[in-house]
Motif scaffolding. Structure first.
Motif, PDB file in Angstrom:
ATOM      1  N   LYS A  58     -27.134 -33.711 -17.282  1.00  0.00           N
ATOM      2  CA  LYS A  58     -26.696 -32.340 -17.488  1.00  0.00           C
ATOM      3  C   LYS A  58     -27.915 -31.440 -17.382  1.00  0.00           C
ATOM      4  O   LYS A  58     -28.910 -31.631 -18.077  1.00  0.00           O
ATOM      5  CB  LYS A  58     -26.048 -32.195 -18.874  1.00  0.00           C
ATOM      6  N   GLY A  59     -27.846 -30.480 -16.484  1.00  0.00           N
ATOM      7  CA  GLY A  59     -28.967 -29.572 -16.281  1.00  0.00           C
ATOM      8  C   GLY A  59     -29.121 -28.584 -17.418  1.00  0.00           C
ATOM      9  O   GLY A  59     -28.153 -28.178 -18.037  1.00  0.00           O
ATOM     10  N   GLU A  60     -30.338 -28.207 -17.687  1.00  0.00           N
ATOM     11  CA  GLU A  60     -30.619 -27.213 -18.713  1.00  0.00           C
ATOM     12  C   GLU A  60     -30.997 -25.883 -18.086  1.00  0.00           C
ATOM     13  O   GLU A  60     -31.400 -24.966 -18.778  1.00  0.00           O
ATOM     14  CB  GLU A  60     -31.764 -27.702 -19.614  1.00  0.00           C
ATOM     15  N   TRP A  61     -30.895 -25.793 -16.775  1.00  0.00           N
ATOM     16  CA  TRP A  61     -31.323 -24.608 -16.063  1.00  0.00           C
ATOM     17  C   TRP A  61     -30.216 -24.091 -15.178  1.00  0.00           C
ATOM     18  O   TRP A  61     -29.155 -24.673 -15.086  1.00  0.00           O
ATOM     19  CB  TRP A  61     -32.553 -24.956 -15.206  1.00  0.00           C
ATOM     20  N   VAL A  62     -30.517 -23.002 -14.488  1.00  0.00           N
ATOM     21  CA  VAL A  62     -29.624 -22.475 -13.467  1.00  0.00           C
ATOM     22  C   VAL A  62     -30.121 -22.980 -12.118  1.00  0.00           C
ATOM     23  O   VAL A  62     -31.120 -23.692 -12.053  1.00  0.00           O
ATOM     24  CB  VAL A  62     -29.566 -20.927 -13.520  1.00  0.00           C
ATOM     25  N   ASP A  63     -29.462 -22.593 -11.039  1.00  0.00           N
ATOM     26  CA  ASP A  63     -29.764 -23.163  -9.725  1.00  0.00           C
ATOM     27  C   ASP A  63     -31.055 -22.667  -9.080  1.00  0.00           C
ATOM     28  O   ASP A  63     -31.720 -23.420  -8.385  1.00  0.00           O
ATOM     29  CB  ASP A  63     -28.610 -22.890  -8.760  1.00  0.00           C
ATOM     30  N   TYR A  64     -31.404 -21.391  -9.276  1.00  0.00           N
ATOM     31  CA  TYR A  64     -32.532 -20.802  -8.550  1.00  0.00           C
ATOM     32  C   TYR A  64     -33.413 -19.967  -9.468  1.00  0.00           C
ATOM     33  O   TYR A  64     -32.910 -19.287 -10.371  1.00  0.00           O
ATOM     34  CB  TYR A  64     -32.032 -19.919  -7.401  1.00  0.00           C
ATOM     35  N   VAL A  65     -34.713 -19.988  -9.166  1.00  0.00           N
ATOM     36  CA  VAL A  65     -35.675 -19.156  -9.895  1.00  0.00           C
ATOM     37  C   VAL A  65     -36.779 -18.757  -8.925  1.00  0.00           C
ATOM     38  O   VAL A  65     -37.096 -19.491  -7.987  1.00  0.00           O
ATOM     39  CB  VAL A  65     -36.240 -19.896 -11.129  1.00  0.00           C
ATOM     40  N   GLY A  66     -37.332 -17.585  -9.136  1.00  0.00           N
ATOM     41  CA  GLY A  66     -38.412 -17.144  -8.256  1.00  0.00           C
ATOM     42  C   GLY A  66     -38.954 -15.795  -8.665  1.00  0.00           C
ATOM     43  O   GLY A  66     -38.797 -15.352  -9.809  1.00  0.00           O
ATOM     44  N   ILE A  67     -39.567 -15.127  -7.685  1.00  0.00           N
ATOM     45  CA  ILE A  67     -40.180 -13.829  -7.930  1.00  0.00           C
ATOM     46  C   ILE A  67     -39.939 -12.925  -6.727  1.00  0.00           C
ATOM     47  O   ILE A  67     -39.971 -13.376  -5.578  1.00  0.00           O
ATOM     48  CB  ILE A  67     -41.683 -13.973  -8.237  1.00  0.00           C
ATOM     49  N   ILE A  68     -39.670 -11.656  -7.010  1.00  0.00           N
ATOM     50  CA  ILE A  68     -39.492 -10.644  -5.977  1.00  0.00           C
ATOM     51  C   ILE A  68     -40.044  -9.337  -6.528  1.00  0.00           C
ATOM     52  O   ILE A  68     -39.725  -8.958  -7.661  1.00  0.00           O
ATOM     53  CB  ILE A  68     -38.011 -10.505  -5.554  1.00  0.00           C
ATOM     54  N   GLU A  69     -40.895  -8.689  -5.748  1.00  0.00           N
ATOM     55  CA  GLU A  69     -41.500  -7.416  -6.143  1.00  0.00           C
ATOM     56  C   GLU A  69     -42.094  -7.488  -7.553  1.00  0.00           C
ATOM     57  O   GLU A  69     -41.834  -6.640  -8.396  1.00  0.00           O
ATOM     58  CB  GLU A  69     -40.485  -6.283  -6.033  1.00  0.00           C
ATOM     59  N   SER A  70     -42.860  -8.529  -7.819  1.00  0.00           N
ATOM     60  CA  SER A  70     -43.535  -8.738  -9.105  1.00  0.00           C
ATOM     61  C   SER A  70     -42.574  -8.893 -10.283  1.00  0.00           C
ATOM     62  O   SER A  70     -42.948  -8.692 -11.433  1.00  0.00           O
ATOM     63  CB  SER A  70     -44.522  -7.602  -9.400  1.00  0.00           C
ATOM     64  N   ARG A  71     -41.337  -9.238 -10.014  1.00  0.00           N
ATOM     65  CA  ARG A  71     -40.351  -9.418 -11.091  1.00  0.00           C
ATOM     66  C   ARG A  71     -39.662 -10.765 -10.921  1.00  0.00           C
ATOM     67  O   ARG A  71     -39.290 -11.158  -9.807  1.00  0.00           O
ATOM     68  CB  ARG A  71     -39.330  -8.287 -11.021  1.00  0.00           C
ATOM     69  N   THR A  72     -39.465 -11.436 -12.028  1.00  0.00           N
ATOM     70  CA  THR A  72     -38.791 -12.736 -12.012  1.00  0.00           C
ATOM     71  C   THR A  72     -37.333 -12.562 -11.604  1.00  0.00           C
ATOM     72  O   THR A  72     -36.687 -11.594 -11.973  1.00  0.00           O
ATOM     73  CB  THR A  72     -38.863 -13.389 -13.407  1.00  0.00           C
ATOM     74  N   ILE A  73     -36.845 -13.545 -10.864  1.00  0.00           N
ATOM     75  CA  ILE A  73     -35.440 -13.574 -10.463  1.00  0.00           C
ATOM     76  C   ILE A  73     -34.888 -14.945 -10.845  1.00  0.00           C
ATOM     77  O   ILE A  73     -35.538 -15.965 -10.638  1.00  0.00           O
ATOM     78  CB  ILE A  73     -35.298 -13.291  -8.951  1.00  0.00           C
TER      79      ILE A  73
END
Length: 130
Positions: A58-73
């Protein structure tokens, strides 16, 4: 207990994931953003004669994570066969809490929902009433 899955269930969301991955690669190549798929954790249970057995944890996270324009996504990709709504039961409690927490801390947090019968993908922003 061994679980069996139908091919259609196992591949559910694969088209949406491919579209997202292709888009994220384009963003990365253009220097716009760096968004990565979070791997699904797998527990290896055995290896006999080169045949590996495992199960998806069972995952403890969501599917995607990253950064765009100096802000976390941070976002999760979901799929539904409903025509006009997205059942909230499709979001697990840990996903809800993670999106909520990251949103409160300033991240872009949202869901990408594919409505398969309509052949549409909707961008659902995470918003909290203040």
């Amino acid at each position: 207990m061994k679980k069996t899955y139908s091919r259609s269930h196992a591949n559910r969301g694969a088209v949406l994931e491919r579209l997202i991955d292709m888009t994220n690669n384009q963003y990365r190549n253009k220097g716009v953003a760096d968004i990565r798929k979070v791997p699904t954790p797998v527990q290896i249970t055995g290896n006999k004669a080169g045949k590996v057995t495992s199960y998806t944890q069972k995952g403890e996270w969501v599917d995607y994570v990253g950064i765009i324009e100096s802000r976390t996504i941070v976002f999760d990709a979901k799929e539904t066969s409903e025509r006009t709504n997205f059942p909230l039961k499709n979001i697990s409690e840990h996903q809800y809490e993670l999106l909520k927490s990251w949103h409160q801390k300033g991240a872009h947090a949202f869901l990408l929902v594919s409505f398969t019968k309509l052949d549409e993908i909707k961008y659902i922003f995470w918003q909290l009433k203040r």
